[in-house]
Design a protein around this motif. Structure first.
Motif, PDB file in Angstrom:
ATOM      1  N   GLN A  23       3.833 -16.662  21.777  1.00  0.00           N
ATOM      2  CA  GLN A  23       2.973 -17.479  22.635  1.00  0.00           C
ATOM      3  C   GLN A  23       2.509 -18.731  21.899  1.00  0.00           C
ATOM      4  OE1 GLN A  23       0.021 -14.536  23.656  1.00  0.00           O
ATOM      5  NE2 GLN A  23       0.947 -14.143  25.645  1.00  0.00           N
ATOM      6  N   GLN A  24       2.212 -18.586  20.595  1.00  0.00           N
ATOM      7  CA  GLN A  24       1.760 -19.731  19.811  1.00  0.00           C
ATOM      8  C   GLN A  24       2.874 -20.752  19.667  1.00  0.00           C
ATOM      9  OE1 GLN A  24      -1.446 -20.351  18.678  1.00  0.00           O
ATOM     10  NE2 GLN A  24      -0.544 -22.346  18.308  1.00  0.00           N
ATOM     11  N   LYS A  25       4.132 -20.267  19.482  1.00  0.00           N
ATOM     12  CA  LYS A  25       5.263 -21.178  19.377  1.00  0.00           C
ATOM     13  C   LYS A  25       5.453 -21.952  20.669  1.00  0.00           C
ATOM     14  CE  LYS A  25       7.902 -18.789  15.794  1.00  0.00           C
ATOM     15  NZ  LYS A  25       9.126 -18.020  15.483  1.00  0.00           N
ATOM     16  N   VAL A  26       5.221 -21.267  21.811  1.00  0.00           N
ATOM     17  CA  VAL A  26       5.312 -21.951  23.107  1.00  0.00           C
ATOM     18  C   VAL A  26       4.218 -22.996  23.218  1.00  0.00           C
ATOM     19  CG1 VAL A  26       5.078 -21.653  25.603  1.00  0.00           C
ATOM     20  CG2 VAL A  26       6.449 -20.046  24.292  1.00  0.00           C
ATOM     21  N   ALA A  27       3.012 -22.643  22.760  1.00  0.00           N
ATOM     22  CA  ALA A  27       1.881 -23.568  22.854  1.00  0.00           C
ATOM     23  C   ALA A  27       2.064 -24.769  21.932  1.00  0.00           C
ATOM     24  CB  ALA A  27       0.588 -22.844  22.516  1.00  0.00           C
ATOM     25  N   ASP A  28       2.654 -24.529  20.751  1.00  0.00           N
ATOM     26  CA  ASP A  28       2.897 -25.635  19.825  1.00  0.00           C
ATOM     27  C   ASP A  28       3.905 -26.611  20.437  1.00  0.00           C
ATOM     28  OD1 ASP A  28       1.162 -24.675  17.957  1.00  0.00           O
ATOM     29  OD2 ASP A  28       2.683 -23.775  16.682  1.00  0.00           O
ATOM     30  N   LYS A  29       3.681 -27.878  20.180  1.00  0.00           N
ATOM     31  CA  LYS A  29       4.549 -28.960  20.667  1.00  0.00           C
ATOM     32  C   LYS A  29       4.555 -29.065  22.196  1.00  0.00           C
ATOM     33  CE  LYS A  29       8.050 -30.176  18.122  1.00  0.00           C
ATOM     34  NZ  LYS A  29       7.347 -31.151  17.278  1.00  0.00           N
ATOM     35  N   CYS A 103      -3.244 -30.814  23.228  1.00  0.00           N
ATOM     36  CA  CYS A 103      -2.149 -30.131  22.527  1.00  0.00           C
ATOM     37  C   CYS A 103      -2.728 -29.565  21.241  1.00  0.00           C
ATOM     38  CB  CYS A 103      -0.996 -31.080  22.228  1.00  0.00           C
ATOM     39  SG  CYS A 103      -1.369 -32.315  20.949  1.00  0.00           S
ATOM     40  N   PHE A 104      -1.959 -28.684  20.590  1.00  0.00           N
ATOM     41  CA  PHE A 104      -2.297 -28.263  19.237  1.00  0.00           C
ATOM     42  C   PHE A 104      -1.610 -29.244  18.291  1.00  0.00           C
ATOM     43  CE2 PHE A 104      -2.937 -24.207  21.480  1.00  0.00           C
ATOM     44  CZ  PHE A 104      -4.223 -23.908  21.026  1.00  0.00           C
ATOM     45  N   PHE A 105      -2.432 -30.060  17.621  1.00  0.00           N
ATOM     46  CA  PHE A 105      -1.887 -31.174  16.860  1.00  0.00           C
ATOM     47  C   PHE A 105      -1.482 -30.747  15.454  1.00  0.00           C
ATOM     48  CE2 PHE A 105      -2.172 -34.986  14.200  1.00  0.00           C
ATOM     49  CZ  PHE A 105      -1.332 -35.831  14.909  1.00  0.00           C
ATOM     50  N   HIS A 106      -0.217 -31.007  15.106  1.00  0.00           N
ATOM     51  CA  HIS A 106       0.298 -30.781  13.761  1.00  0.00           C
ATOM     52  C   HIS A 106       1.089 -32.031  13.366  1.00  0.00           C
ATOM     53  CE1 HIS A 106      -0.764 -26.569  14.299  1.00  0.00           C
ATOM     54  NE2 HIS A 106      -0.050 -26.546  15.415  1.00  0.00           N
TER      55      HIS A 106
END
Length: 264
Positions: A23-29, A103-106
Motif C-alpha cells: 500500500q505504501q508503494k502505491v501511495a509513493d509517487k 503526495c508523500f514527498f521524497h
C-alpha cells in the motif's frame, strides 16, 4: 494446537506487513486530489474530506480550507492555514477541506541556484530541468527571498460565486528578506480540469507565521528539490452540489486569473 495458532498468527503478521508495504508503494509517487479543481474554482467550497483522511495520502501539498477561508499548506506532515488576516497557524486534524492536492514527498533530484530569480525566471529555470511536458512533478523550494507576495481569500457564505468573480476580495501580503518554503507542483495539460495545470505554489515562512498562495517573488539563494510522480488518484465529493455541478464550462481563463490573482 498451540504451535498451529502461533504459525497462523505469524503468517497473518507477515501478510499484514506485506500488505502495508504494498500500500505504501502505491501511495509513493502518487498525486492524491481531494475534490475536483474545476469544481472548486467554480464555487464548490463546502468541506467534505477530513484532514485525517488527507494525511493518509500525503505529507506535502496544498489546498483550501472550508468556505474558502484562506489557503492551506501541508508540509512535513503538518497542516497550516493562512487566513485573510495574514495570520498563519498550524491546524489540528479535526477539520475538513473542499479541495487539496498532496503526495508523500521524497526528493529525487536537488538543484542549487544562488542568483536572483523573478517568478517568470524561476518558472523558466524549472522548465529547463523538468523536461517531460507530460510529467507530474512535486517541487519543494527552500531558501532566501528578497520578496514574496502571497494572497488569501476571506471566508464566504452561500450562495457561492466562482473564484474568478471574487478577485476583488483577495487580501495580499508582502514579505521582504524572508526565509521559507515553496510547496507546489507542476501538473501537465493532460490533467487540466481535474487539476490546475502548470505551476502552483503556496508559501510557508520558516517561523510558520506567514504564508499563502504565491502571486509574485524574487528569489536570492534557493535549493530546489524535485520528485517525479507516476500516478494520480481523485477522491470525488459525494454531495448534491457536486452531483449537479455543470462541468461542461471551460474554466481555463478563470483558472489563469485565479492563479495570477488578477483578471487576464
Amino acid at each position: 494446537m498451540k504451535n498451529l495458532c502461533l504459525r497462523c498468527f505469524l503468517l497473518l503478521m507477515i501478510f499484514t506487513c506485506l500488505k502495508t508495504s504494498a500500500q505504501q508503494k502505491v501511495a509513493d509517487k502518487n498525486l492524491f486530489s481531494a475534490g475536483y479543481a474545476a469544481g472548486f474554482i467554480g464555487g464548490l467550497y463546502d468541506s467534505y474530506c477530513p484532514y485525517k483522511q488527507l494525511k493518509q495520502h500525503g505529507d506535502f501539498g496544498l489546498g483550501a480550507p472550508g468556505k474558502l477561508d484562506g489557503e492551506l499548506m501541508v508540509f512535513n506532515g503538518k497542516l497550516y492555514q493562512t487566513q485573510s488576516t495574514g495570520k498563519t497557524t498550524q491546524l489540528a486534524d479535526t477539520g475538513k477541506t473542499p479541495y487539496a492536492v498532496v503526495c508523500f514527498f521524497h526528493a529525487e533530484k536537488k538543484y542549487k541556484c544562488n542568483k536572483p530569480l523573478s517568478k517568470s525566471a524561476l518558472f523558466s529555470y524549472l522548465d529547463s530541468i523538468l523536461t517531460n511536458q507530460n510529467g507530474i512533478y512535486a517541487i519543494h523550494i527552500k531558501g532566501n527571498f528578497s520578496t514574496v507576495k502571497t494572497r488569501a481569500f476571506p471566508p464566504v457564505d452561500k450562495p457561492y460565486l466562482p473564484l474568478a468573480a471574487m478577485l476583488d476580495r483577495q487580501h495580499f501580503f508582502d514579505f521582504k528578506n524572508i526565509k521559507g518554503d515553496f510547496i507546489g507542483f507542476k501538473i501537465p495539460a493532460l490533467m487540466e480540469g481535474a487539476h490546475i495545470s502548470g505551476y502552483h505554489f503556496h508559501f510557508l515562512s520558516d517561523d510558520k507565521t506567514g504564508g499563502g498562495h504565491i502571486i509574485d517573488l524574487l528569489a536570492d539563494d534557493i535549493t530546489i528539490e524535485v520528485e517525479t510522480l507516476t500516478s494520480y488518484t481523485i477522491d470525488l465529493p459525494q454531495t448534491p452540489e457536486f452531483n449537479s455541478f455543470d462541468f461542461k464550462k471551460d474554466r481555463k481563463e478563470e483558472i489563469k486569473s485565479v492563479e495570477n490573482g488578477k483578471k487576464q
